[in-house]
Design an enzyme around this catalytic site. Structure first.
Site, PDB file in Angstrom:
ATOM      1  N   GLY A   1       0.841  -1.189   0.000  1.00 11.38           N
ATOM      2  CA  GLY A   1       0.000   0.000   0.000  1.00 11.38           C
ATOM      3  C   GLY A   1       0.874   1.236   0.000  1.00 11.38           C
ATOM      4  N   LYS A   2       0.297   2.368  -0.245  1.00 14.48           N
ATOM      5  CA  LYS A   2       1.049   3.626  -0.129  1.00 14.48           C
ATOM      6  C   LYS A   2       0.055   4.766  -0.097  1.00 14.48           C
ATOM      7  CE  LYS A   2       5.464   4.895  -0.080  1.00 14.48           C
ATOM      8  NZ  LYS A   2       6.623   4.127   0.402  1.00 14.48           N
ATOM      9  N   GLY A   3       0.484   5.879   0.501  1.00 10.46           N
ATOM     10  CA  GLY A   3      -0.378   7.049   0.540  1.00 10.46           C
ATOM     11  C   GLY A   3       0.418   8.304   0.275  1.00 10.46           C
TER      12      GLY A   3
END
Ligand code: NAD
Length: 415
Positions: free
Chosen positions: A104-106
Site C-alpha cells: 500500500g502507499k499514501g
C-alpha cells in the site's frame, strides 16, 4: 509511454519479470494492478484563517499475502500514479522479504516546507479521517515516507484511536517509542540498505573498508545510511539534500554533517568540503552510490557517466529503465529498491507484531532478526539472478511476483 511515469515503469518491469516467469494472462489480471485506490479532498484551516484544499491518496496494490502496508508521502509532486507505483513496489518488497503483508502507499500533494506544524497536524488528522474506511491494523497500515516522520505517525495513531474510542497502536508503524514504536525503526531502512551493500560487496569482491561512497538525499534513509556505512570503514566522500551536495576526497565526518544540517537546514556550506550539485554527486568517483531521495534521478542522460561499482537504491524508483540498460551494460551491480530498502518495512512489521502481541523486543533482537531477513532476501534474489541469468532488478521482481502469484494460486479466485 511516459518514460518518467513511475507507475508505467512499475508495470513495464512487472511484464518483463512475468514474461520470464511464464505467468499467464489470467494470473496477470489478478495480481498486476492495484486492487483499490482512494482519492480524498482534505480541507485544512490555515493559520491565517483561510481554508485550503489538498488532494490525498491511499492505494492498496495487493492484500493477497496480508494487510496492505506502506508509507505516506507529503510532497508537491505527489500524484495518483506515483502513489500507485510506490504501492506496487511495496507488494513485491514484502514478498521478497517474506513478510506477511501486501503493498500500500499514501500521499498528499502539498509543500510541507511551507506549512506550520499546526497546519501539518490538521492536514494529517483530516487525511486519516478521510481514509479511515479502508485502513486498520488488519486492513492497511500506514508508515512514514518522504517528509513525514514519527510525529506525523503519532497524530495518525491519535486520530484513529480517538475515533475508535481506545488506543490502536497497530494502525501505523514508525511511531514514537512512547506510544508503541519499535526500537530500531528509525535506522531500519538504512541498516537494511547497508546490510545489502555488505552482501553485494562480498558478491562482487569489493573490500568495503577500502571503498568510497556517495549518498544522495540526507533524510531518514540517506543520513543514516551514510553514518552506518562509514562505521564499516567506508569513506563517505559526498552527500546531498534538496538544496545541493558536498564533497571531500578525505571523507566526511557524518555526525558533524548531521549536526550542520540540523543547525542550517542543509548539508551545503559544510566546513572543509566543496559544494557540488546533485547532478555531480551521482557521477562522482566512488565505489558505492546510494540514491536516497526521489524517483528518476538516474536516467539515460547520466547513467553512462556513473562511476560506482554498486548502486544500492535506498530510494524507491531512482533508476529509469533506460538507465538500467546502460548500467547493466556497464556491469554495475544494482541492489534494487525492493530489496535494498526493505529494512524499513521489515522493522515496521516487527513493530506491528509487537503492537498486536503487546510484547516488546530488545534492539539487539530486532537488528539480528533484520539481518537474517535481509540476508535471506539477498540470497534468494541472487538465486533467481543466477538461475534465470537476469539482471538484479528483474531477479528481484521475479521473486516477489512469483511469491504473490503462488499465494493467489492457492487462495483461488473469489467468487
Ligand atoms: P526524508 O523526508 O527523511 O528525506 C528526504 C531527503 O531527500 C531529504 O534530505 C531531502 O532534502 C532530500 N531531497 C529531496 N529532494 C531532493 C532532490 N531533488 N535531490 C536530492 N535530495 C533531495 O525521506 P526518507 O524517508 O529518507 O525517504 C527517502 C527515500 O527513501 C524515498 O524514496 C522513500 O520512499 C525511500 N524509503 C524510505 C523508507 C523509510 O522508512 N523512511 C523506507 C523505504 C524507502
Amino acid at each position: 509511454m511516459d518514460n518518467n511515469n513511475p507507475f508505467e515503469i512499475a508495470m513495464r518491469n512487472f511484464d518483463t519479470a512475468a514474461d520470464r516467469l511464464g505467468i499467464n494472462e489470467n494470473m496477470r489480471n489478478r495480481i498486476k494492478h492495484p486492487v483499490r485506490a482512494l482519492i480524498v479532498s482534505i480541507p485544512v484551516r490555515m493559520d491565517d484563517g483561510s481554508v485550503r484544499r489538498f488532494e490525498g491518496y491511499r492505494v492498496q496494490h495487493s492484500t493477497m499475502r496480508g494487510p496492505a502496508k506502506g508509507g505516506v508521502r507529503y510532497h508537491p509532486q505527489v500524484n495518483l500514479d506515483e502513489v500507485k507505483a510506490l504501492a506496487t513496489w511495496m507488494t513485491w518488497k514484502c514478498a521478497i522479504s517474506g513478510i506477511p503483508f501486501g503493498g500500500g502507499k499514501g500521499g498528499i500533494c502539498c509543500n510541507p516546507k511551507e506549512m506550520s506544524p499546526a497546519e501539518l497536524e490538521r492536514m494529517t488528522r483530516r487525511y486519516i479521517i478521510e481514509i479511515m474506511p479502508i485502513i486498520g491494523p488488519e486492513k492497511d497500515i500506514p508508515a512514514p515516507d518522504v517528509y513525514t516522520n514519527a510525529q506525523t505517525m503519532a497524530w495518525m495513531m491519535d486520530t484513529f484511536s480517538m475515533n475508535k474510542g481506545y488506543a490502536v497502536p497497530g494502525i501505523v508503524t514508525g511511531k514514537p517509542l512512547e506510544i508503541g514504536g519499535s526500537l530500531g525503526r528509525e535506522f531500519a531502512t538504512a541498516r537494511g540498505t547497508v546490510y545489502t551493500v555488505e552482501s553485494g560487496a562480498k558478491y562482487i569482491g569489493l573490500d568495503l573498508s577500502k571503498a568510497t561512497c556517495a549518498v544522495q538525499g540526507f533524510g531518514n534513509a540517506g543520513s543514516n545510511a551514510a553514518r552506518l556505512i562509514s562505521e564499516l570503514g567506508t569513506k563517505v566522500v559526498a552527500v546531498s539534500d534538496s538544496q545541493g551536495g558536498i564533497f571531500s576526497s578525505k571523507g566526511l565526518d557524518i555526525d558533524a554533517v548531521i549536526q550542520h544540517k540540523k543547525e542550517t537546514g542543509s548539508v551545503i556550506g559544510f566546513a572543509g568540503a566543496e559544494d557540488i550539485s546533485n547532478e555531480e554527486l551521482l557521477i562522482i568517483d566512488c565505489d558505492v552510490l546510494i540514491p536516497a531521495a526521489l524517483e528518476n534521478v538516474l536516467t539515460e542522460k547520466n547513467a553512462a557517466d556513473v562511476k560506482a561499482k554498486i548502486i544500492a537504491e535506498a530510494a524507491n524508483g531512482p533508476t529509469t529503465p533506460e538507465a538500467d540498460k546502460i548500467l547493466e551494460e556497464k556491469n554495475v551491480f544494482i541492489i534494487p529498491d525492493i530489496l535494498a530498502n526493505a529494512g524499513g518495512v521489515t522493522v515496521s512489521y516487527f513493530e506491528w507484531v509487537q503492537n498486536v502481541q503487546h510484547l516488546f523486543w530488545k534492539e539487539e533482537e530486532i537488528n539480528e532478526r533484520l539481518r537474517t531477513i535481509m540476508d535471506v532476501a539477498f540470497k534468494s534474489v541472487i538465486e533467481y539472478k543466477e538461475k534465470y541469468n537476469v539482471y538484479m532488478r528483474i531477479a528481484a521482481n521475479m521473486l516477489g511476483i512469483n511469491r504473490v502469484a503462488q499465494a493467489a494460486k492457492v487462495r483461488g479466485l473469489y467468487p
